[in-house]
Design a protein around this motif. Structure first.
Motif, PDB file in Angstrom:
ATOM      1  N   ALA A 198      40.483 119.578 -51.118  1.00 16.47           N
ATOM      2  CA  ALA A 198      38.599 119.256 -51.173  1.00 16.47           C
ATOM      3  C   ALA A 198      38.053 118.729 -52.639  1.00 16.47           C
ATOM      4  O   ALA A 198      37.718 118.111 -52.074  1.00 16.47           O
ATOM      5  CB  ALA A 198      38.198 121.190 -51.343  1.00 16.47           C
ATOM      6  N   THR A 199      38.785 118.796 -53.400  1.00 15.08           N
ATOM      7  CA  THR A 199      38.491 117.859 -54.712  1.00 15.08           C
ATOM      8  C   THR A 199      38.786 116.485 -54.303  1.00 15.08           C
ATOM      9  O   THR A 199      37.743 115.782 -54.806  1.00 15.08           O
ATOM     10  CB  THR A 199      39.050 118.245 -55.830  1.00 15.08           C
ATOM     11  OG1 THR A 199      39.066 119.370 -55.982  1.00 15.08           O
ATOM     12  CG2 THR A 199      39.059 117.654 -57.092  1.00 15.08           C
ATOM     13  N   PHE A 200      39.930 116.202 -54.300  1.00 16.79           N
ATOM     14  CA  PHE A 200      40.072 114.856 -53.575  1.00 16.79           C
ATOM     15  C   PHE A 200      38.706 114.353 -52.504  1.00 16.79           C
ATOM     16  O   PHE A 200      38.264 113.646 -53.073  1.00 16.79           O
ATOM     17  CB  PHE A 200      41.063 114.247 -52.731  1.00 16.79           C
ATOM     18  CG  PHE A 200      42.319 114.524 -53.450  1.00 16.79           C
ATOM     19  CD1 PHE A 200      42.549 113.444 -54.613  1.00 16.79           C
ATOM     20  CD2 PHE A 200      43.546 116.063 -53.323  1.00 16.79           C
ATOM     21  CE1 PHE A 200      44.628 113.696 -55.467  1.00 16.79           C
ATOM     22  CE2 PHE A 200      44.414 115.691 -54.108  1.00 16.79           C
ATOM     23  CZ  PHE A 200      44.958 114.648 -55.416  1.00 16.79           C
ATOM     24  N   ARG A 201      38.541 115.535 -51.679  1.00 13.51           N
ATOM     25  CA  ARG A 201      37.651 114.851 -50.276  1.00 13.51           C
ATOM     26  C   ARG A 201      36.200 114.952 -51.080  1.00 13.51           C
ATOM     27  O   ARG A 201      35.419 113.382 -50.192  1.00 13.51           O
ATOM     28  CB  ARG A 201      37.063 115.298 -48.638  1.00 13.51           C
ATOM     29  CG  ARG A 201      38.713 115.526 -48.337  1.00 13.51           C
ATOM     30  CD  ARG A 201      39.219 116.035 -47.056  1.00 13.51           C
ATOM     31  NE  ARG A 201      38.930 117.276 -47.148  1.00 13.51           N
ATOM     32  CZ  ARG A 201      39.999 118.530 -46.427  1.00 13.51           C
ATOM     33  NH1 ARG A 201      41.038 117.639 -46.154  1.00 13.51           N
ATOM     34  NH2 ARG A 201      39.340 119.803 -46.762  1.00 13.51           N
ATOM     35  N   ARG A 202      35.633 115.498 -51.811  1.00 10.55           N
ATOM     36  CA  ARG A 202      34.408 115.485 -52.756  1.00 10.55           C
ATOM     37  C   ARG A 202      34.239 114.324 -52.881  1.00 10.55           C
ATOM     38  O   ARG A 202      32.997 113.945 -52.971  1.00 10.55           O
ATOM     39  CB  ARG A 202      33.963 117.336 -53.498  1.00 10.55           C
ATOM     40  CG  ARG A 202      33.311 116.528 -53.386  1.00 10.55           C
ATOM     41  CD  ARG A 202      32.674 118.309 -54.327  1.00 10.55           C
ATOM     42  NE  ARG A 202      33.028 119.313 -53.181  1.00 10.55           N
ATOM     43  CZ  ARG A 202      33.731 120.400 -53.652  1.00 10.55           C
ATOM     44  NH1 ARG A 202      34.707 119.707 -54.838  1.00 10.55           N
ATOM     45  NH2 ARG A 202      34.236 120.431 -52.778  1.00 10.55           N
ATOM     46  N   ARG A 203      35.665 114.639 -54.244  1.00 11.75           N
ATOM     47  CA  ARG A 203      34.890 112.630 -54.609  1.00 11.75           C
ATOM     48  C   ARG A 203      34.944 111.711 -54.121  1.00 11.75           C
ATOM     49  O   ARG A 203      34.182 110.535 -54.768  1.00 11.75           O
ATOM     50  CB  ARG A 203      36.318 113.132 -55.671  1.00 11.75           C
ATOM     51  CG  ARG A 203      35.863 113.837 -57.006  1.00 11.75           C
ATOM     52  CD  ARG A 203      37.849 113.602 -57.702  1.00 11.75           C
ATOM     53  NE  ARG A 203      37.035 114.687 -58.400  1.00 11.75           N
ATOM     54  CZ  ARG A 203      38.078 114.829 -59.586  1.00 11.75           C
ATOM     55  NH1 ARG A 203      39.158 114.212 -60.303  1.00 11.75           N
ATOM     56  NH2 ARG A 203      37.961 115.842 -60.703  1.00 11.75           N
ATOM     57  N   LYS A 204      36.096 111.344 -53.204  1.00 13.41           N
ATOM     58  CA  LYS A 204      35.597 110.265 -52.062  1.00 13.41           C
ATOM     59  C   LYS A 204      34.026 110.289 -51.608  1.00 13.41           C
ATOM     60  O   LYS A 204      33.788 109.064 -51.413  1.00 13.41           O
ATOM     61  CB  LYS A 204      37.013 110.472 -51.294  1.00 13.41           C
ATOM     62  CG  LYS A 204      36.868 109.186 -50.211  1.00 13.41           C
ATOM     63  CD  LYS A 204      38.044 109.802 -49.431  1.00 13.41           C
ATOM     64  CE  LYS A 204      38.407 108.700 -48.329  1.00 13.41           C
ATOM     65  NZ  LYS A 204      38.812 109.144 -47.366  1.00 13.41           N
ATOM     66  N   GLY A 205      33.500 111.324 -51.153  1.00 12.26           N
ATOM     67  CA  GLY A 205      32.426 110.539 -50.357  1.00 12.26           C
ATOM     68  C   GLY A 205      31.348 111.089 -51.337  1.00 12.26           C
ATOM     69  O   GLY A 205      30.857 110.147 -51.482  1.00 12.26           O
ATOM     70  N   ALA A 206      31.452 111.791 -52.809  1.00 19.88           N
ATOM     71  CA  ALA A 206      31.076 110.883 -53.511  1.00 19.88           C
ATOM     72  C   ALA A 206      30.445 109.697 -54.019  1.00 19.88           C
ATOM     73  O   ALA A 206      29.466 108.974 -54.226  1.00 19.88           O
ATOM     74  CB  ALA A 206      30.625 111.953 -55.176  1.00 19.88           C
ATOM     75  N   LEU A 207      31.813 108.985 -54.026  1.00 25.37           N
ATOM     76  CA  LEU A 207      32.473 107.995 -54.597  1.00 25.37           C
ATOM     77  C   LEU A 207      31.228 106.784 -53.656  1.00 25.37           C
ATOM     78  O   LEU A 207      30.767 106.060 -53.996  1.00 25.37           O
ATOM     79  CB  LEU A 207      33.772 107.547 -55.011  1.00 25.37           C
ATOM     80  CG  LEU A 207      34.589 106.572 -55.586  1.00 25.37           C
ATOM     81  CD1 LEU A 207      33.410 106.569 -56.870  1.00 25.37           C
ATOM     82  CD2 LEU A 207      35.547 106.132 -55.636  1.00 25.37           C
ATOM     83  N   SER A 208      31.969 106.819 -52.134  1.00 26.01           N
ATOM     84  CA  SER A 208      31.068 106.080 -51.676  1.00 26.01           C
ATOM     85  C   SER A 208      29.504 106.023 -51.408  1.00 26.01           C
ATOM     86  O   SER A 208      29.095 105.245 -51.154  1.00 26.01           O
ATOM     87  CB  SER A 208      31.478 107.475 -49.616  1.00 26.01           C
ATOM     88  OG  SER A 208      30.874 106.626 -49.050  1.00 26.01           O
ATOM     89  N   VAL A 209      28.739 107.336 -51.464  1.00 26.34           N
ATOM     90  CA  VAL A 209      27.944 107.214 -51.997  1.00 26.34           C
ATOM     91  C   VAL A 209      27.646 105.876 -53.697  1.00 26.34           C
ATOM     92  O   VAL A 209      26.003 105.498 -53.139  1.00 26.34           O
ATOM     93  CB  VAL A 209      26.968 108.244 -51.721  1.00 26.34           C
ATOM     94  CG1 VAL A 209      25.152 108.638 -52.483  1.00 26.34           C
ATOM     95  CG2 VAL A 209      27.167 108.953 -50.654  1.00 26.34           C
ATOM     96  N   ALA A 210      27.695 106.951 -54.075  1.00 27.68           N
ATOM     97  CA  ALA A 210      27.521 105.880 -55.314  1.00 27.68           C
ATOM     98  C   ALA A 210      27.534 104.538 -55.808  1.00 27.68           C
ATOM     99  O   ALA A 210      26.740 103.500 -56.297  1.00 27.68           O
ATOM    100  CB  ALA A 210      28.678 106.403 -56.381  1.00 27.68           C
TER     101      ALA A 210
END
Ligand code: SF4
Length: 288
Positions: A198-210
């Motif tokens: 869940a941590t990996f996926r949340r970070r991936k989502g955050a990075l894509s928006v960032a």
């Protein structure tokens, strides 16, 4: 769109499960006089704790166990130390353990190595409840480190075999550095990557928006380790990021010369809080 919520922001599987277990028990006992307690914060989010307290949950600490009338005792998603569970059982509390299955997996690995010749190393934040529980599940045989700088405290020699377990929300980057160093200092190193997906996926989502916005707002409890890690992850990746707990903390000066804003939230942040933050940011941007 000027404000975008990242994919996978907010409650993860383990937190959703813990909240739903607690809510179910509380809702089905509305007419009962039996007390329902929560030991510590069920998750690191004040709004959720308040919501459960409104439904009748009583938050207590381990020290309170001997002072209150026994009843149902909800244990948090981060897990609880074995001795606390045993103490509560002896005092006639009925245990409702909401420990996340991913945390449970790390506890089982920790427990499995008690009798082995391996030195058990837990990589994580010493004061985090999950790490304290993991330590207890290792029979207090494990040593805890949170950074490469602490590796000398392990006093490793090339005759040592080491098993490494990691806090589910620990920084991947720091974990890589730590396991690399330990492997060089020991004879055999067995690594269990218990960092949660869940941590990996949340970070991936955050990075894509960032990558598309001027500033990122990370929403989560001040005590939430994974929210702090998420904020640091965005900052370390070169993006501007601020962490807040409540929409009231947002001020106009955070958005000076900002056109696009990204929002993400830690594993213990409810979506309704994230939505409220979004509305608040939109109002600030519209009022300029
Ligand atoms: S972050 Fe992962 S390990 Fe922690 S509660 Fe959520 S799903 Fe479980």
């Amino acid at each position: 769109m000027s404000v975008e919520i990242a994919e996978r922001a907010g409650f993860c599987f383990g937190v959703k499960r813990a909240i739903s277990m607690a809510t179910e028990i509380l809702d089905s006992h509305q007419d009962s006089t039996e007390p329902i307690y929560i030991l510590g914060e069920i998750i690191h989010n004040p709004q959720t704790v308040e919501m459960l307290e409104k439904k009748g949950a009583i938050s207590i600490t381990e020290e309170d166990l001997e002072k209150v009338e026994p009843g149902k005792l909800i244990l948090r998603s981060h897990g609880a130390p074995l001795e606390v569970i045993e103490k509560a059982k002896k005092l006639n509390f009925e245990i409702i353990n909401t420990v996340c299955p991913f945390v449970k997996k790390a506890q089982i690995i920790s427990n499995k190595h008690i009798e082995s010749d391996y030195k058990i190393v837990i990589v994580g934040k010493k004061e985090h409840p999950e790490v304290k529980a993991l330590l207890s599940h290792s029979g207090f045989k494990a040593q805890v480190i949170g950074s490469v700088e602490e590796i000398p405290n392990l006093n490793l020699t090339t005759d040592d075999d080491v098993v490494i377990i990691v806090q589910t929300t620990f920084s991947v980057r720091e974990f890589k550095n730590i396991i690399g160093e330990i492997a060089l200092l020991s004879r055999e190193t067995k690594v269990y990557n218990t960092i949660c997906n869940a941590t990996f996926r949340r970070r991936k989502g955050a990075l894509s928006v960032a990558q598309k916005v001027d500033v990122n707002i990370v929403v989560g409890g001040k005590n939430s380790s994974n929210t702090r890690e998420l904020t640091n992850f965005l900052k370390d990746s070169g993006f501007l990021a601020y962490q807040i707990e409540r929409p009231e903390e947002l001020t106009k000066d955070l958005f000076t010369q900002v056109k696009k804003v990204g929002i993400t939230g830690g594993a213990s942040t409810p979506m309704w809080v994230i939505e409220k933050v979004k509305i608040c940011i939109e109002n600030i941007l519209d009022s300029r």
